[in-house]
Motif scaffolding. Structure first.
Motif, short mmCIF file in Angstrom:
data_model
loop_
_atom_site.label_atom_id
_atom_site.label_comp_id
_atom_site.label_asym_id
_atom_site.label_seq_id
_atom_site.Cartn_x
_atom_site.Cartn_y
_atom_site.Cartn_z
N ASP A 127 -8.98 2.92 -5.46
CA ASP A 127 -9.84 3.21 -4.32
C ASP A 127 -10.95 4.14 -4.78
OD1 ASP A 127 -10.92 4.16 -1.82
OD2 ASP A 127 -9.07 3.52 -0.86
N GLN A 174 -1.39 -1.21 -4.13
CA GLN A 174 -2.62 -0.54 -3.73
C GLN A 174 -2.37 0.93 -3.51
OE1 GLN A 174 -5.09 -2.39 -0.73
NE2 GLN A 174 -6.05 -0.44 -0.19
N ILE A 183 -4.50 -1.85 -7.37
CA ILE A 183 -5.75 -1.75 -6.62
C ILE A 183 -6.06 -0.27 -6.43
CG2 ILE A 183 -6.97 -2.31 -4.48
CD1 ILE A 183 -5.04 -4.60 -4.04
N THR A 200 -4.16 0.17 7.72
CA THR A 200 -4.46 0.88 6.47
C THR A 200 -3.90 2.30 6.57
OG1 THR A 200 -6.58 1.84 7.13
CG2 THR A 200 -6.60 -0.44 6.35
N ARG A 255 -11.12 -1.05 -4.59
CA ARG A 255 -11.56 -1.08 -3.20
C ARG A 255 -12.59 0.02 -3.02
NH1 ARG A 255 -10.47 2.35 0.96
NH2 ARG A 255 -10.35 1.56 3.11
N LEU A 301 0.85 -1.19 0.00
CA LEU A 301 0.00 0.00 0.00
C LEU A 301 0.89 1.24 0.00
CD1 LEU A 301 -2.62 1.64 0.40
CD2 LEU A 301 -2.47 1.11 2.85
N VAL A 353 -1.87 -7.21 2.03
CA VAL A 353 -1.32 -5.93 1.58
C VAL A 353 -0.58 -5.28 2.75
CG1 VAL A 353 -1.82 -3.65 0.65
CG2 VAL A 353 -3.14 -5.62 -0.13
N LEU A 402 0.77 -6.81 -6.32
CA LEU A 402 -0.26 -5.79 -6.16
C LEU A 402 0.35 -4.46 -5.69
CD1 LEU A 402 -2.78 -8.04 -4.20
CD2 LEU A 402 -2.97 -7.40 -6.62
#
Length: 501
Positions: free
Chosen positions: A217, A45, A215, A395, A295, A10, A444, A43
């Motif tokens: 958002d 994100q 990914i 997160t 997401r 992330l 993630v 990935l």
């Protein structure tokens, strides 16, 4: 939809290194993709790619469709001759580990304006044709967006309901006159979006070539001061003057004793239903043109949402109201088919939220920071994870794992120490390993945890109006061992498609 077993990192692009004060779609982004591939991460994100709003939040964008112009690589504009070498020199106030919005925003906007003027004066027929083709491809939103931004600039970003009746109510004669009056500024915003999308497409193609999926958002709500609220006032809970009657937020929770009053206007769901949720279908379709997986933030708001009277200063005196539920996702599925969507199902998760998520086979989220200090039934504990979930240490709204451990309660530390087990000396990587080992299909890891950074490097603090979304890293913080250790965990726990004997 079941996702393949994979892991990723992330990191919002603004957090990347770079010479112009903010991470962008320049060389550092390509290098980060290559680093992910070296670390066997499949990935990347990101946070929302739209423009920023109050408090510099990417969750309060001025458009549901347009891109964040801070992410435009200025050096690429220089390669076309639209900026000079002197104009590309870094501005004063640049900080390698912080995005100083007060210094970076005026610098970048000035450079974008210079580039737009030079493009207008020197564009080749091929370049003009490319811009026209872009506008045709994005005709469903680009005209309203560019006019809105030009008018907002002209009115010093006063709320659009204060622009005068003709513009606020979008009277055709007033709009036509505004397009003539502000033609140069409209051309500027059009140029910016063209370069954003061109640069993003190239970066996205590079990620695909390296086996890295993006990914994205999608915030459930959009800002009041946005092109879409102004353009489609019938789809939002506004009064006759165009002001919100109720606004979005969440009740008191883990993050805030008074809840969070986000201030976004709420949807008039009956109006959306009457047109078959066409606006939402278009929004999701456009988002998937940019990214591989989406997401959806605050998924629980589709089952029921917290409605706060606009006159209230906090979220305490709100009420739950029913959301669109299955009807919205049926409309999306009918128009676009089955899509890889992650449901951010945090907060107050009631049975109707869980039922909606499972009905459409959308993976939910599990946050390890929330796992400890209670009993064995806690759904965030790894032994309670399910395959159709995405597991994170934390997160963008959480502290870093090092910061979390430093401020954890004694009960949380005791529980984590016994469960993991750990003495907390390397808590960030203990949680990364735990996430990798989970049965959750997707893991993630925040880049701050990969780098073992303290709480001062967290991205956001929910409920705090300023001082966040500023974190950046530099390449000298990234050591070969970081990629090597990630690659080892990825192979060990079968997150790269390779079975370990």
């Amino acid at each position: 939809m079941r996702f393949p077993r994979a892991s990723g990192v992330l990191l919002h692009p603004t957090s990347l290194p770079g010479p112009h004060g903010s991470g962008d779609f320049g060389p550092a982004a390509y290098h980060f993709v290559d680093w992910l591939a070296t670390a066997r991460q499949r990935l990347w994100q990101m946070l929302p790619l739209g423009g920023i709003g109050p408090g510099n939040s990417p969750y309060m964008s001025s458009s549901a469709f347009a891109g964040n112009v801070l992410l435009i690589d200025l050096a690429e504009l220089g390669q076309h001759g639209w900026l000079t070498a002197d104009e590309l020199l870094p501005p004063d106030g640049i900080e390698p580990h912080r995005l100083n919005f007060a210094a970076v925003w005026p610098y970048r906007m000035d450079r974008l304006a210079r580039a737009a003027r030079r493009f207008a004066a020197t564009a080749t027929p091929q370049q003009t044709q490319a811009l026209q083709a872009f506008c045709a491809e994005h005709a469903s939103w680009i005209d309203d967006y560019t006019l809105f931004m030009a008018l907002a600039d002209h009115h010093d970003w006063a709320p659009w309901c204060d622009w005068g009746t003709g513009l606020a109510q979008r009277e055709p004669t007033a709009l036509a006159a505004a397009r003539l009056q502000h033609a140069e500024r409209i051309a500027f915003w059009t140029f910016c979006q063209w370069r954003f999308f061109v640069q993003w497409e190239r970066l996205k193609d590079h990620a695909t070539s390296r086996g890295v999926q993006v990914i994205g958002d999608a915030p459930i709500f959009i800002a009041y001061q946005s092109a879409e609220v102004w353009a489609r006032q019938d789809l939002f809970e506004l009064d006759a003057r165009g002001q919100p009657t109720v606004v979005a937020g969440v009740p008191p929770d883990f993050f805030s004793e008074t809840g969070q009053r986000w201030g976004n206007p709420l949807y008039r769901w009956s109006a959306h239903a009457a047109e078959g949720y066409a606006w939402w279908v278009e929004r999701i379709r456009r988002t998937f043109e940019l990214v591989d997986i989406v997401r959806i933030d605050h998924f629980r708001g589709f089952a029921s949402y917290w409605e706060i009277p606009a006159s209230e200063e906090t979220a305490i005196r709100g009420h739950w109201r029913p959301g669109p539920g299955e009807a919205l996702f049926d409309a999306i599925a009918e128009a676009l088919g089955t899509l890889p969507i992650i449901a951010e199902d945090l907060g107050v998760v009631t049975p109707d939220v869980e039922a909606l998520r499972r009905k459409f086979s959308l993976p939910g989220m599990r946050i390890l920071h929330f796992a400890f200090g209670g009993d064995s039934a806690n759904p965030f504990l790894p032994h309670n994870h399910e395959a159709d979930t995405v597991v994170y240490s934390g997160t963008h709204d959480n502290d870093t794992s090092v910061g979390w451990w430093a401020t954890a309660t004694e009960a949380q530390r005791r529980h984590a120490s016994a469960y993991l087990p750990t003495d907390g000396s390397d808590i960030a990587w203990e949680l990364i390993r735990t996430a990798c080992a989970s049965v959750a299909d997707t893991a993630v890891h925040p880049m701050q945890d990969v780098l073992r950074l303290p709480g001062a490097d967290r991205m956001n603090y929910p409920g705090k109006p300023s001082g966040y979304w500023e974190w950046r890293f530099s390449w000298d913080q990234v050591k070969p061992a970081h990629a090597q250790e990630l690659a080892l965990l990825t192979r060990l726990y079968g997150r790269d498609g390779v079975v370990v004997a």
